[in-house]
Design a protein around this motif. Structure first.
Motif, PDB file in Angstrom:
ATOM      1  N   PHE B 334     -15.094 -47.237  21.584  1.00  0.00           N
ATOM      2  CA  PHE B 334     -16.373 -47.471  20.917  1.00  0.00           C
ATOM      3  C   PHE B 334     -16.818 -46.200  20.202  1.00  0.00           C
ATOM      4  O   PHE B 334     -17.215 -46.223  19.031  1.00  0.00           O
ATOM      5  CB  PHE B 334     -17.413 -47.913  21.966  1.00  0.00           C
ATOM      6  CG  PHE B 334     -18.626 -48.599  21.400  1.00  0.00           C
ATOM      7  CD1 PHE B 334     -19.461 -47.967  20.493  1.00  0.00           C
ATOM      8  CD2 PHE B 334     -18.943 -49.894  21.786  1.00  0.00           C
ATOM      9  CE1 PHE B 334     -20.594 -48.606  19.990  1.00  0.00           C
ATOM     10  CE2 PHE B 334     -20.063 -50.548  21.278  1.00  0.00           C
ATOM     11  CZ  PHE B 334     -20.897 -49.895  20.384  1.00  0.00           C
ATOM     12  N   ASN B 337     -14.684 -45.453  17.124  1.00  0.00           N
ATOM     13  CA  ASN B 337     -15.040 -46.373  16.044  1.00  0.00           C
ATOM     14  C   ASN B 337     -16.361 -45.938  15.387  1.00  0.00           C
ATOM     15  O   ASN B 337     -16.494 -45.967  14.155  1.00  0.00           O
ATOM     16  CB  ASN B 337     -15.141 -47.782  16.665  1.00  0.00           C
ATOM     17  CG  ASN B 337     -15.714 -48.831  15.742  1.00  0.00           C
ATOM     18  OD1 ASN B 337     -16.920 -49.046  15.717  1.00  0.00           O
ATOM     19  ND2 ASN B 337     -14.857 -49.507  14.970  1.00  0.00           N
ATOM     20  N   LYS B 341     -16.881 -44.192  11.282  1.00  0.00           N
ATOM     21  CA  LYS B 341     -17.750 -44.625  10.189  1.00  0.00           C
ATOM     22  C   LYS B 341     -18.533 -43.457   9.625  1.00  0.00           C
ATOM     23  O   LYS B 341     -18.800 -43.396   8.419  1.00  0.00           O
ATOM     24  CB  LYS B 341     -18.666 -45.733  10.687  1.00  0.00           C
ATOM     25  CG  LYS B 341     -17.893 -46.991  11.013  1.00  0.00           C
ATOM     26  CD  LYS B 341     -18.701 -47.961  11.818  1.00  0.00           C
ATOM     27  CE  LYS B 341     -17.792 -49.046  12.370  1.00  0.00           C
ATOM     28  NZ  LYS B 341     -18.503 -49.929  13.299  1.00  0.00           N
ATOM     29  N   SER B 362     -23.182 -44.184  18.457  1.00  0.00           N
ATOM     30  CA  SER B 362     -23.544 -44.867  19.698  1.00  0.00           C
ATOM     31  C   SER B 362     -22.286 -45.222  20.477  1.00  0.00           C
ATOM     32  O   SER B 362     -21.173 -45.162  19.959  1.00  0.00           O
ATOM     33  CB  SER B 362     -24.354 -46.127  19.418  1.00  0.00           C
ATOM     34  OG  SER B 362     -23.578 -47.030  18.660  1.00  0.00           O
ATOM     35  N   THR B 364     -21.050 -47.929  23.966  1.00  0.00           N
ATOM     36  CA  THR B 364     -21.270 -48.748  25.157  1.00  0.00           C
ATOM     37  C   THR B 364     -19.908 -48.965  25.784  1.00  0.00           C
ATOM     38  O   THR B 364     -18.956 -49.287  25.083  1.00  0.00           O
ATOM     39  CB  THR B 364     -21.882 -50.122  24.798  1.00  0.00           C
ATOM     40  OG1 THR B 364     -23.106 -49.918  24.106  1.00  0.00           O
ATOM     41  CG2 THR B 364     -22.157 -50.946  26.041  1.00  0.00           C
ATOM     42  N   TRP B 366     -18.152 -51.225  28.694  1.00  0.00           N
ATOM     43  CA  TRP B 366     -18.255 -52.285  29.684  1.00  0.00           C
ATOM     44  C   TRP B 366     -17.111 -52.123  30.670  1.00  0.00           C
ATOM     45  O   TRP B 366     -16.038 -51.644  30.299  1.00  0.00           O
ATOM     46  CB  TRP B 366     -18.101 -53.647  29.025  1.00  0.00           C
ATOM     47  CG  TRP B 366     -19.260 -54.086  28.201  1.00  0.00           C
ATOM     48  CD1 TRP B 366     -20.315 -54.853  28.621  1.00  0.00           C
ATOM     49  CD2 TRP B 366     -19.495 -53.830  26.803  1.00  0.00           C
ATOM     50  NE1 TRP B 366     -21.175 -55.073  27.565  1.00  0.00           N
ATOM     51  CE2 TRP B 366     -20.703 -54.464  26.457  1.00  0.00           C
ATOM     52  CE3 TRP B 366     -18.805 -53.117  25.823  1.00  0.00           C
ATOM     53  CZ2 TRP B 366     -21.231 -54.421  25.163  1.00  0.00           C
ATOM     54  CZ3 TRP B 366     -19.330 -53.068  24.544  1.00  0.00           C
ATOM     55  CH2 TRP B 366     -20.536 -53.715  24.224  1.00  0.00           C
ATOM     56  N   LYS B 376     -22.200 -52.338  32.433  1.00  0.00           N
ATOM     57  CA  LYS B 376     -22.092 -51.541  31.212  1.00  0.00           C
ATOM     58  C   LYS B 376     -22.903 -50.261  31.323  1.00  0.00           C
ATOM     59  O   LYS B 376     -23.831 -50.153  32.125  1.00  0.00           O
ATOM     60  CB  LYS B 376     -22.556 -52.353  30.008  1.00  0.00           C
ATOM     61  CG  LYS B 376     -24.034 -52.741  30.049  1.00  0.00           C
ATOM     62  CD  LYS B 376     -24.386 -53.662  28.879  1.00  0.00           C
ATOM     63  CE  LYS B 376     -25.738 -54.323  29.090  1.00  0.00           C
ATOM     64  NZ  LYS B 376     -26.007 -55.400  28.146  1.00  0.00           N
ATOM     65  N   ALA B 379     -25.214 -45.375  25.358  1.00  0.00           N
ATOM     66  CA  ALA B 379     -26.179 -44.384  24.895  1.00  0.00           C
ATOM     67  C   ALA B 379     -26.136 -44.284  23.379  1.00  0.00           C
ATOM     68  O   ALA B 379     -25.185 -44.736  22.742  1.00  0.00           O
ATOM     69  CB  ALA B 379     -25.871 -43.014  25.513  1.00  0.00           C
ATOM     70  N   ARG B 380     -27.177 -43.661  22.836  1.00  0.00           N
ATOM     71  CA  ARG B 380     -27.200 -43.315  21.425  1.00  0.00           C
ATOM     72  C   ARG B 380     -27.174 -41.801  21.324  1.00  0.00           C
ATOM     73  O   ARG B 380     -27.609 -41.108  22.244  1.00  0.00           O
ATOM     74  CB  ARG B 380     -28.484 -43.798  20.753  1.00  0.00           C
ATOM     75  CG  ARG B 380     -28.814 -45.233  21.015  1.00  0.00           C
ATOM     76  CD  ARG B 380     -29.850 -45.669  20.032  1.00  0.00           C
ATOM     77  NE  ARG B 380     -29.392 -45.366  18.701  1.00  0.00           N
ATOM     78  CZ  ARG B 380     -28.513 -46.117  18.037  1.00  0.00           C
ATOM     79  NH1 ARG B 380     -28.035 -47.204  18.579  1.00  0.00           N
ATOM     80  NH2 ARG B 380     -28.120 -45.769  16.838  1.00  0.00           N
ATOM     81  N   TRP B 415     -17.646 -58.088  22.209  1.00  0.00           N
ATOM     82  CA  TRP B 415     -17.408 -56.758  21.656  1.00  0.00           C
ATOM     83  C   TRP B 415     -15.929 -56.555  21.329  1.00  0.00           C
ATOM     84  O   TRP B 415     -15.582 -56.007  20.285  1.00  0.00           O
ATOM     85  CB  TRP B 415     -17.875 -55.676  22.639  1.00  0.00           C
ATOM     86  CG  TRP B 415     -17.325 -54.325  22.310  1.00  0.00           C
ATOM     87  CD1 TRP B 415     -17.738 -53.484  21.319  1.00  0.00           C
ATOM     88  CD2 TRP B 415     -16.212 -53.670  22.954  1.00  0.00           C
ATOM     89  NE1 TRP B 415     -16.956 -52.348  21.301  1.00  0.00           N
ATOM     90  CE2 TRP B 415     -16.017 -52.439  22.292  1.00  0.00           C
ATOM     91  CE3 TRP B 415     -15.382 -54.013  24.034  1.00  0.00           C
ATOM     92  CZ2 TRP B 415     -15.014 -51.541  22.669  1.00  0.00           C
ATOM     93  CZ3 TRP B 415     -14.394 -53.121  24.398  1.00  0.00           C
ATOM     94  CH2 TRP B 415     -14.225 -51.896  23.708  1.00  0.00           C
ATOM     95  N   GLU B 417     -13.699 -58.707  20.461  1.00  0.00           N
ATOM     96  CA  GLU B 417     -13.401 -59.410  19.210  1.00  0.00           C
ATOM     97  C   GLU B 417     -13.973 -58.635  18.028  1.00  0.00           C
ATOM     98  O   GLU B 417     -13.343 -58.494  16.990  1.00  0.00           O
ATOM     99  CB  GLU B 417     -14.046 -60.812  19.221  1.00  0.00           C
ATOM    100  CG  GLU B 417     -13.523 -61.738  20.295  1.00  0.00           C
ATOM    101  CD  GLU B 417     -12.076 -62.108  20.080  1.00  0.00           C
ATOM    102  OE1 GLU B 417     -11.655 -62.212  18.919  1.00  0.00           O
ATOM    103  OE2 GLU B 417     -11.367 -62.295  21.089  1.00  0.00           O
ATOM    104  N   GLY B 418     -15.200 -58.166  18.201  1.00  0.00           N
ATOM    105  CA  GLY B 418     -15.877 -57.459  17.117  1.00  0.00           C
ATOM    106  C   GLY B 418     -15.175 -56.168  16.748  1.00  0.00           C
ATOM    107  O   GLY B 418     -14.863 -55.926  15.575  1.00  0.00           O
ATOM    108  N   ILE B 419     -14.871 -55.335  17.724  1.00  0.00           N
ATOM    109  CA  ILE B 419     -14.315 -54.012  17.393  1.00  0.00           C
ATOM    110  C   ILE B 419     -12.894 -54.149  16.850  1.00  0.00           C
ATOM    111  O   ILE B 419     -12.516 -53.433  15.923  1.00  0.00           O
ATOM    112  CB  ILE B 419     -14.380 -53.025  18.587  1.00  0.00           C
ATOM    113  CG1 ILE B 419     -14.034 -51.619  18.078  1.00  0.00           C
ATOM    114  CG2 ILE B 419     -13.481 -53.423  19.734  1.00  0.00           C
ATOM    115  CD1 ILE B 419     -14.241 -50.512  19.083  1.00  0.00           C
ATOM    116  N   ASP B 422     -13.171 -55.092  13.400  1.00  0.00           N
ATOM    117  CA  ASP B 422     -13.694 -53.961  12.637  1.00  0.00           C
ATOM    118  C   ASP B 422     -12.606 -52.895  12.382  1.00  0.00           C
ATOM    119  O   ASP B 422     -12.630 -52.187  11.393  1.00  0.00           O
ATOM    120  CB  ASP B 422     -14.860 -53.349  13.420  1.00  0.00           C
ATOM    121  CG  ASP B 422     -15.798 -52.536  12.540  1.00  0.00           C
ATOM    122  OD1 ASP B 422     -16.019 -52.931  11.382  1.00  0.00           O
ATOM    123  OD2 ASP B 422     -16.296 -51.501  13.012  1.00  0.00           O
TER     124      ASP B 422
END
Ligand SMILES: Cc1cc2nc3c(=O)[nH]c(=O)nc-3n(C[C@H](O)[C@H](O)[C@H](O)COP(=O)(O)OP(=O)(O)OC[C@H]3O[C@@H](n4cnc5c(N)ncnc54)[C@H](O)[C@@H]3O)c2cc1C
Lengths: 243, 425
Positions: B334, B337, B341, B362, B364, B366, B376, B379-380, B415, B417-419, B422
C-alpha cells in the motif's frame, strides 16, 4: 426467473416464523432492522431510501414492496430489468432476498453492479430494513403487523454553500489516485463500494458524513479528515463523470 | 489514445533515427520525448510506470525493467498458505501495461546504473538511457543475519518473504508435516517488509493446521520484544487456536544463535528447538541494485526527499517502496503504491511541466486472523522537512464483534482487487 422453488420455499418458512408478528418481540424486530440499516451501507452508494430519496446510480427504493420490477418514472432501467417486470417479476420478501443475494442470477443482464450479499440472516435483515420504507406493505400477505417507519438511513444535510462549491476536475483526478487503491476506477464493487458515477451533491454529503465522524468507517474517516471542502468538491465532479 | 499517439511517436523516432526526416520539426518530437526507466515491476514500480504512461498520455517514454513475467504479490500470499486463495489468483502479468498504456516492458535484470552517463545496464547485455530513473527493486535478504542460514538453505528452510516458488514450497512442507509436528518461524528484526506479515502468517498456518493436523504446534522465535497489532493477534490466537501458538520474544529465548538446515534445529540462548518445518525470515536491506548504484546509506536502505521521493544521493533518481527510507511509513504494498503516485506526479511535472500538487501519503494494512476475522491498521502521512511523518492513525480494537471483523476482511478483498488493478491496469 432464477428464484428457485426450493430456495424461496425455505426462505418463505424462515420468514414466516421470523415475522409471525406476535412471536417476534418488538425488540428483536428493532435489532433486525438496525442490522439491516448497517447492511444497507452496501447499497447506499447507488440507492437512496427515506423521505428525501431520489434516483441516483440506481432507483430509489421506497415503496418497493408489491411493485413490479423496473417501473419507476424517471429512471433509466436496463432492458433486462424492464423485461423482468413485464414478465411478472414483483418485489416481495423472497424475490428481494434472492436478488440481493445474486443480482445477475436473479435478473440476467441487470445493470446493477453488485457482488451479492451472502448469508440468509443478513439478507433477511436487509429486507426488513427496506420494508420500513414501504409503509403500505402491511397489505402484502407475509408482512409483519404494521412496522414503525424509521428515519432514513441518510447522512446529515449540508448547507447550500458547501454543496455548491465548484470543484476542479483535474485536481479531482489527481486526488482520486489515492482512492482507486481501494475503490476501483472501473466501478467494480467487491468488498469496497463503487463510488463512480454518483451525483456530485450526494458524494459531497457522504464525504462530509465521514469527516464529521457521523459515519463510522475508520479508513474513510481518516481519508475524509485530510480533505478540504474544495478537495471534496473536486473529487465529486471527477468521480461523477466516471462511468 | 495514449497508445496511438505513442505508436506514432515511436514510428517517427525510428524514421528520424534513420535520418530520413532529420530537421523536420515534428519528427524531432520522437527524439526529445523524455525517457523514464523504472527498475522493478512490483507494487512501487508497476504503479509508477502505469501512472507515468497513463497521465502523460504518451508524452513520456516509459520503460519498465523486471526479470519475471509473472509477479506474485506478497500481499495475500499468507492467505494462499491458509487455503483462502489459490496461487494463480495472486499472480499478475505485465501484458496490459504494454498493450493498454504503451509501457516498454523489458524482462531482464538491471545489473548496473551509470549515474554520470545516465544509463542502466541489463544482464542480457545492452543498456537503456534515461532522463529520470525510478528504482523500486524491493528488498534483498541478508541471509547470514541468521547464522547457518543461506541462499542454498532456503530450499530446506524457506523464507517465503518473496512470493512465488518459495511460498509454494513452504505450503507444501506444512501440508506434508508429520502429525503433531512443530512449525517454527524465526521472525525478522526491524525494519522489514510488512510489519504484521509474520504474525498474519502464523494465523494462516494455524488455520491450516487446525483442520489438517490439529495436534501440531507453532513456535515463533522473535528477535523483537513486541510486534505490530500484537494485542489483536494474541487475542485471535487464543480465541481460534487455543494452545497452538507459542510466541517467544528475545528476552525469553535469549537470542537466536544458529540454525541447522539439515536437522531443522534452531539454537537459541535458552534452548534448541527442533522444527519439522522451519520458516526463516532473516534481516533485510534494499534490493542489491540500489546498493550497487551507491544509493543506500549505512542502514542498507535509500534516503529520499520526502516531498518527491528523490534520492538524497542523486536528484535524477527516485527511490520508492521497500528500498527507500520512508520515515514513519511501513514497508508495505500500500505504501509503495502511494509513494509511486507521488513520484510519478513529481517526475511528470519536471519533464513535461504538468501541475505539481501537494504530495499525499497513506497506508492501510489488513491482516486475516481466521475465517472472516480481519483486522486493520492504517495512517496518513505528510512530507516533513526531514522525513515522511505520520499525522493520523487508526487500528482495529480487541473485542470487536464478528460482523465488523467480517466487513474488515471483505474490505481487504476489495482492496486487493483495487490495488492490483491500479498496478497492472
Ligand atoms: C508475507 C507477506 C505479506 C504481505 N502482506 C501485505 C499486505 O497485506 N499489504 C501490504 O500493503 N503489503 C504487504 N506485504 C508487503 C509488500 O509485499 C511489499 O511491501 C511490497 O511488495 C513492496 O513493493 P516494492 O515495489 O518496493 O517491491 P516488490 O513488490 O518486491 O517489487 C520489486 C520488484 O523488483 C524486481 N527487481 C528486483 N531487483 C531487480 C533488478 N536488479 N532489476 C530489475 N528488477 C528487479 C523484483 O523482481 C520485483 O518484482 C507483504 C509482504 C509479505 C512478505
Amino acid at each position: 426467473m432464477g428464484v428457485s422453488g426450493v430456495r424461496s420455499g425455505v426462505l418463505g418458512i424462515a420468514l414466516a416464523i421470523a415475522w409471525a408478528g406476535s412471536v417476534l418481540p418488538a425488540m428483536a424486530r428493532e435489532e433486525l432492522v438496525d442490522q439491516g440499516r448497517k447492511l444497507f451501507r452496501q447499497c447506499q452508494s447507488c440507492h437512496q431510501v427515506g423521505p428525501k430519496a431520489r434516483h441516483a446510480v440506481g432507483p430509489y427504493l421506497n415503496n418497493i414492496f408489491g411493485r413490479r420490477a423496473g417501473t419507476l418514472e424517471g429512471f433509466r432501467y436496463s432492458d433486462a430489468m424492464k423485461q423482468a417486470g413485464q414478465d411478472g417479476l414483483v418485489w416481495d420478501e423472497a424475490v428481494l432476498a434472492a436478488f440481493i443475494a445474486d443480482p445477475p442470477g436473479t435478473v440476467k443482464g441487470t445493470r446493477m453492479k453488485f457482488r451479492g450479499l451472502k448469508g440468509e440472516a443478513d439478507q433477511k435483515a436487509l429486507v426488513a430494513f427496506i420494508r420500513q420504507h414501504s409503509p403500505g406493505s402491511s397489505n402484502i400477505p407475509e408482512t409483519p403487523p404494521t412496522a414503525p417507519v424509521h428515519a432514513s438511513a441518510g447522512d446529515p444535510d449540508l448547507p447550500e454553500h458547501i454543496l455548491s462549491i465548484t470543484g476542479d476536475p483535474a485536481y479531482g483526478e489527481y486526488l482520486s489516485s489515492e482512492c482507486v487503491t481501494c475503490h476501483q476506477a472501473s466501478g467494480e464493487d467487491k468488498g469496497i463500494p463503487s463510488i463512480t458515477n454518483w451525483p456530485a451533491r450526494r458524494f459531497v454529503t457522504v464525504m462530509h458524513a465521514y469527516r464529521s465522524k457521523y459515519r463510522e468507517n475508520p479508513v474513510m474517516r481518516s481519508v475524509a479528515a485530510s480533505l478540504t471542502d474544495e478537495e471534496i468538491a473536486s473529487l465529486a465532479v471527477y468521480f461523477e463523470t466516471l462511468e | 489514445m495514449g497508445i496511438t499517439r505513442r505508436r506514432f511517436a515511436k514510428g517517427a523516432a525510428a524514421i528520424a533515427g534513420a535520418g530520413l526526416l532529420t530537421g523536420m520539426g515534428h519528427a524531432a518530437y520522437g527524439q526529445v520525448r523524455p525517457k523514464v526507466v523504472v527498475i522493478g515491476g512490483g507494487a512501487g514500480g508497476a504503479t509508477t510506470a502505469r501512472y507515468l504512461a497513463k497521465d502523460s498520455k504518451g508524452a513520456i517514454d516509459v520503460t519498465l525493467i523486471e526479470p519475471t513475467k509473472a509477479y506474485y504479490t506478497c500481499f495475500f500470499s499468507n492467505l494462499y498458505l491458509g487455503g483462502f486463495r489459490s496461487l494463480e489468483s495472486i499472480g499478475h502479468t505485465y501484458d496490459r501495461l504494454a498493450s493498454d498504456f504503451g509501457v516498454n516492458v523489458v524482462h531482464d535484470w538491471a545489473v548496473g546504473i551509470d549515474r554520470d552517463a545516465k544509463t542502466v545496464t541489463l544482464a542480457g547485455g545492452g543498456s537503456v538511457p534515461y532522463d529520470k530513473l525510478v528504482v523500486a527493486p524491493g528488498i534483498d535478504l541478508i541471509y547470514d543475519s541468521v547464522p547457518g542460514y543461506s541462499l542454498q538453505a532456503a530450499s530446506l528452510m524457506p523464507h517465503a518473504w518473496k512470493a512465488g516458488t518459495q511460498t509454494a514450497l513452504l505450503k507444501n512442507k506444512i501440508a506434508t508435516m508429520r502429525e503433531g509436528g512443530t512449525f517454527a518461524m524465526v521472525a525478522p528484526p526491524n525494519p522489514y517488509r510488512c510489519p504484521p506479515g509474520p504474525y498474519e502468517r502464523v494465523s494462516m498456518v494455524a488455520h491450516l493446521l487446525k483442520q489438517s493436523n490439529p495436534t501440531a504446534k507453532i513456535v515463533v522465535i522473535d528477535p523483537k520484544e513486541a510486534f505490530s497489532k500484537q494485542a489483536l493477534f494474541m487475542e485471535g490466537w487464543e480465541k481460534h487456536y487455543p494452545g497452538m501458538v507459542e510466541w517467544l520474544p528475545a528476552s525469553i529465548h535469549g537470542g537466536i544463535e544458529s540454525v541447522n538446515p539439515q536437522t531443522g534445529e534452531i539454537v537459541t540462548g535458552l534452548d534448541t528447538i527442533k522444527a519439522d518445518v522451519a520458516n526463516i525470515i532473516p534481516a533485510q536491506k534494499a534490493g542489491r541494485i540500489a546498493e550497487a548504484a551507491g544509493l543506500t546509506n549505512e542502514s542498507g536502505y535509500c534516503a529520499i526527499e520526502p516531498a518527491t521521493m528523490q534520492s538524497k544521493a542523486d536528484a535524477s533518481i527516485h527511490v520508492i517502496g521497500d528500498a527507500c527510507i520512508a520515515g514513519d511509513m511501513p514497508k508495505s504494498g500500500f505504501s509503495a503504491n502511494s509513494q509511486a503516485k507521488v513520484a510519478a506526479m513529481a517526475i511528470r511535472a519536471d519533464l513535461t511541466g504538468s501541475s505539481k500538487f501537494p504530495p499525499r501519503f497513506s497506508n492501510t494494512c489488513w491482516s486475516l486472523i481466521a475465517t472472516d476475522d480481519g483486522v486493520k491498521v492504517g495512517a496518513r502521512y505528510e512530507a516533513g522537512e526531514e522525513k515522511i511523518a505520520s499525522v493520523d492513525s487508526f487500528i482495529s480494537q480487541t473485542g470487536e464483534d464478528a460482523a465488523l471483523r467480517k466487513m474488515t476482511y471483505e474490505e481487504s478483498v476489495g482492496w486487493y482487487e483495487g490495488i492490483t488493478a491500479d498496478m497492472f491496469g
